[in-house]
Each structure stands twice: as structure tokens, then as C-alpha cells.
Design an enzyme around this catalytic site. Sequence first.
Site, PDB file in Angstrom:
ATOM      1  N   VAL A 176      -1.238   3.678   7.939  1.00  0.00           N
ATOM      2  CA  VAL A 176      -1.427   2.823   9.111  1.00  0.00           C
ATOM      3  C   VAL A 176      -0.286   1.818   9.199  1.00  0.00           C
ATOM      4  O   VAL A 176       0.308   1.419   8.196  1.00  0.00           O
ATOM      5  CB  VAL A 176      -2.778   2.089   9.039  1.00  0.00           C
ATOM      6  CG1 VAL A 176      -3.931   3.077   9.050  1.00  0.00           C
ATOM      7  CG2 VAL A 176      -2.871   1.201   7.797  1.00  0.00           C
TER       8      VAL A 176
ATOM      9  N   VAL B  82      -2.332   1.285   1.781  1.00  0.00           N
ATOM     10  CA  VAL B  82      -1.121   1.845   2.363  1.00  0.00           C
ATOM     11  C   VAL B  82      -1.437   3.047   3.249  1.00  0.00           C
ATOM     12  O   VAL B  82      -0.669   3.358   4.163  1.00  0.00           O
ATOM     13  CB  VAL B  82      -0.124   2.245   1.260  1.00  0.00           C
ATOM     14  CG1 VAL B  82       1.116   2.923   1.831  1.00  0.00           C
ATOM     15  CG2 VAL B  82       0.276   1.027   0.437  1.00  0.00           C
ATOM     16  N   GLU B  83      -2.547   3.706   3.017  1.00  0.00           N
ATOM     17  CA  GLU B  83      -2.863   4.931   3.746  1.00  0.00           C
ATOM     18  C   GLU B  83      -3.740   4.643   4.966  1.00  0.00           C
ATOM     19  O   GLU B  83      -3.235   4.352   6.051  1.00  0.00           O
ATOM     20  CB  GLU B  83      -3.492   5.948   2.788  1.00  0.00           C
ATOM     21  CG  GLU B  83      -2.520   6.345   1.660  1.00  0.00           C
ATOM     22  CD  GLU B  83      -3.086   7.380   0.713  1.00  0.00           C
ATOM     23  OE1 GLU B  83      -3.661   8.373   1.198  1.00  0.00           O
ATOM     24  OE2 GLU B  83      -2.961   7.205  -0.517  1.00  0.00           O
ATOM     25  N   MET B  84      -5.059   4.641   4.799  1.00  0.00           N
ATOM     26  CA  MET B  84      -5.934   4.426   5.955  1.00  0.00           C
ATOM     27  C   MET B  84      -6.433   2.984   6.046  1.00  0.00           C
ATOM     28  O   MET B  84      -6.892   2.543   7.101  1.00  0.00           O
ATOM     29  CB  MET B  84      -7.081   5.428   5.920  1.00  0.00           C
ATOM     30  CG  MET B  84      -6.574   6.866   5.930  1.00  0.00           C
ATOM     31  SD  MET B  84      -7.832   8.130   5.642  1.00  0.00           S
ATOM     32  CE  MET B  84      -8.428   8.385   7.294  1.00  0.00           C
TER      33      MET B  84
END
Length: 478
Positions: free
Chosen positions: A224, A266-268
Site C-alpha cells: 500500500v 509494508v504490504e496490506m
Amino acid sequence: MKKIFVGAVALLAAGYLGLSGIAWYHDTLHAESSAAQPVASAETAQIRDILNRNACYYCHSATAALPPYASLPGIRQLSQYDIDKGQRYFRLDALFNALRDGSPPGQADLAKLERVVTNDAMPPMRFRLVHWSTGLSQHDQQTLLTWIAHQRKRWYVTPGVAAAFENEPVQPLPQALPTDPRKVALGMQLFHDPRLSVDNSLSCASCHSLSTGGVDNRKRSLGVRGQLGGVNAPTVFNAALNHMQFWDGRAATLQGQAGGPPLNPVEMASASWQQIVGELNADPSFANAFVKVYPDGLSGPNITDAIAEFEKTLLTPSRFDAWLRGNTEALSREEVHGYQLFKSTGCASCHVGANLGGQSFERMGRAGDYFAARGEALTEADNGRANVTHDPRDRQWFKVPGLRNVALTAPYFHDGSVTDLREAVRKMAQYQLGTTLSEADVDALTAFLKSLTGTYVPPSAPMSASAPAPSPAFAAQP
């Protein structure tokens, strides 16, 4: 003449110490392993005896108690060198535990042991010169190979494989894995649902597209707000067959893996499962469908359970599977030759099982310094398995990736540093096997790897009006 005499005396002394050490080691290990343990089968006892007699644990076990002479100056340094090298290639602890408690020995352990026995590569000659009683007899070799075949047939043979391939280090994919169709339907929706991310911008499929081999074809994935991840996204196809998940093995199950990205900042980047549940509960149609399958309703464990159930259906049978099941026309002559090279050069010592990998952790660059040659600064992700175990011996060890659909999943390796499949083959031969391949061999190996591109057929399942449709299937390559 004096030098020759002194050298002979030294060799005799070393040999005596070696013989004494082997006997000491064998007796000690036998006593320790026998205590409070059930009586082993005759076959298992033979295997343990062969490994003990040849002092395999000297160099290939982190817990081996070395004989007293190993602490002598000169011998100590040589012993440490052999131990460091031995553990870089093959750690025997898990295999010994399996022999002790009757659990399935690892598929990679069986393949490595088979290669060593077939090539008569262990113990190495320098070790045999000092430890005169070591070395595999023909009877030892046959006993080990027979045991390996029995273990494969007992634990790992895929139903329907042709009889000629029952004892192969790799196996065809199973036709299907047991699943609950209702959970699969929910999991398929959740896999494609961006509401698992904090800003509704990303779904699982954003980094694991089912139309591009289960990956995003990026060196490192974008999270994101455009944040850059630390490693190359591994394929989700056939991941149900891996013994652990993620490059560093931090998730033991598919469900554990599914629970990682939604809460990863860091991802979702969702703040909590409560936040995600709130988003999904705001959709009455989806929430009502969910409670019919999970009576206790939406929750983190139920969401990840459904996603994992869907991922069990992500199997991609290929022409190679048809060949292993007896269709001799499924592969070309060059592809068959490539598979033979895959075994003879040592690739199949780590890329084992139905997923051709995913069954063990191996050091990246065990036959050469991959990271020095790469030329990029080391990252935390380069620590690999050590980030989970905090054991310095696991530094730069990674889960061996499965090779199915590898022609579709560039870039390669945990760092996404190689974009061309042929170059990946060359580098693996160089840094993992310590060999340089001819162009003809690279051609054949690449042809074989392309035969692993399979066909994925999405399960038939109703979709809620608010959930996006899954990506289309990809088809096997000719």
C-alpha cells in the site's frame, strides 16, 4: 629417509586415532540413541549403523560429540573446516531424528543421501585416509538405496504414478487435495478482495496473480502507498505442497502464510483483524454467506482458514505429470534429456517432491559466494532462515522454491536478481553445485523446466455481488 619415516609414523598415529575415534563415537552414539527409545526395525538399525560406522555425524550434525583427539592442534582446524563444509551441504540431524522416532525422513534428505551413495562421494578421500575403517561397501550402498526406495514408497509416492517412476526424487502432482467446497468458495472471494488492505487498494491476487503464474513478475512487490517489499514474491500455485511458507519459513502452514500480508505494515497494512472484520461485516451479503460456513462468524482465523482452503485448489498439472503417469509421448526427447540432467547434475537433490522444491532450506551460494558476486549491499532479507531461528548457522539459508511454472515466474531467487531463466539455470549450477554447464546442457535443462508450466482451472463457485471475479486461468505451454 627420516622425513619419510616421520611421515609414516604420523600417518599411523592419525589412523590409530581415527580408528579409536570412530569406535568411541559409534559406541557413545549407540548408547545415547538406544536409551529410552523403542526397538528399531532391522532395516532402520542397519541404516543407523552404516551412518555411525562412517562417522557421518562428525561433519553433518550440529550436535555431534567429537572424539577427544579432535581438539589437538592441527586436527582441530581440519575438523572445523570439514564440519563447516559438511553442514553447508547436508545436515543430518533431521534424518537421524526420523530414524530414531519413525517419522518420515525429508524428501531432500533422501535425495541427497541417494546422490552421495550413487557417486560414492562420502566419506571424502581425505577423511578415509585418516579414518581407515570408513567407506561404504557395496552391501552398505545397496542397503542404503533399498531403504531410500522403501521410504519414498511408504511416504511420498503419488497415486497413479507409473511404476517406473515410483522411486524418483520428484513425483507428479496429486489429482486434488481434500477441501471443503464451501470454504473454497469463500476463500476464492477473499483472495481477490481488496478490503483486506487498509486502503482497499490491494488483494492477495495483487502480488499473486493467477493469470501470471501466481506472482506479480516484479523484483520486489509493491505494498500500500507504493511501499517496496523486501523479497521477490513466491508463487502461490502449488504452495499447499511446501513444507513451510515464505522464503524464510516463518509460517508453518498455508493458513499462517495467509495471515501475514494483511497485517504487514509494508504490504496490506491493516491495523488489526478487527479492522478487516469490520470492513467485511459492513457487507451484509458477504457476512451472511460467511456465517453459513463458519457459524462463529468473521474472524482472523476463519478468514485465513478459508483462504488456505482455496489455495489448496491451486494445483497446476503439466505435461511432465502426464509423462510421470505413463504417457511417454508427453515430453520431447530434449525435455526428457533435460530431466535426466536435472537429476545427474544434482538439481534434484534439493528440488524434490511433487512441487520440485519447497521441502527444505538450503544455503544460497553453498558452492560459491553468491552475495559477493551479486555486488549489492546485503539486506535483512538476505539473512534468510536466520531471521526466524536466530541461529547464525542459518544465515543466508532459504526455502528451496518449487519449480513448477518457473518459466512464468521471473524474476528469480529471493532477491529477484535474475530475469532470464537460462541465466538462473547457469547461476544455480555455479553457486549451488559448483559446476559450469555447457550451452547444450542449459538448453536441455531449460526445455525441461518449461515442461513444468501447467494448467490451472478455477473451481466453480458462486461469487457475491461485491467481490471481484478471479483472474482467468493460464494454460499449459506447447
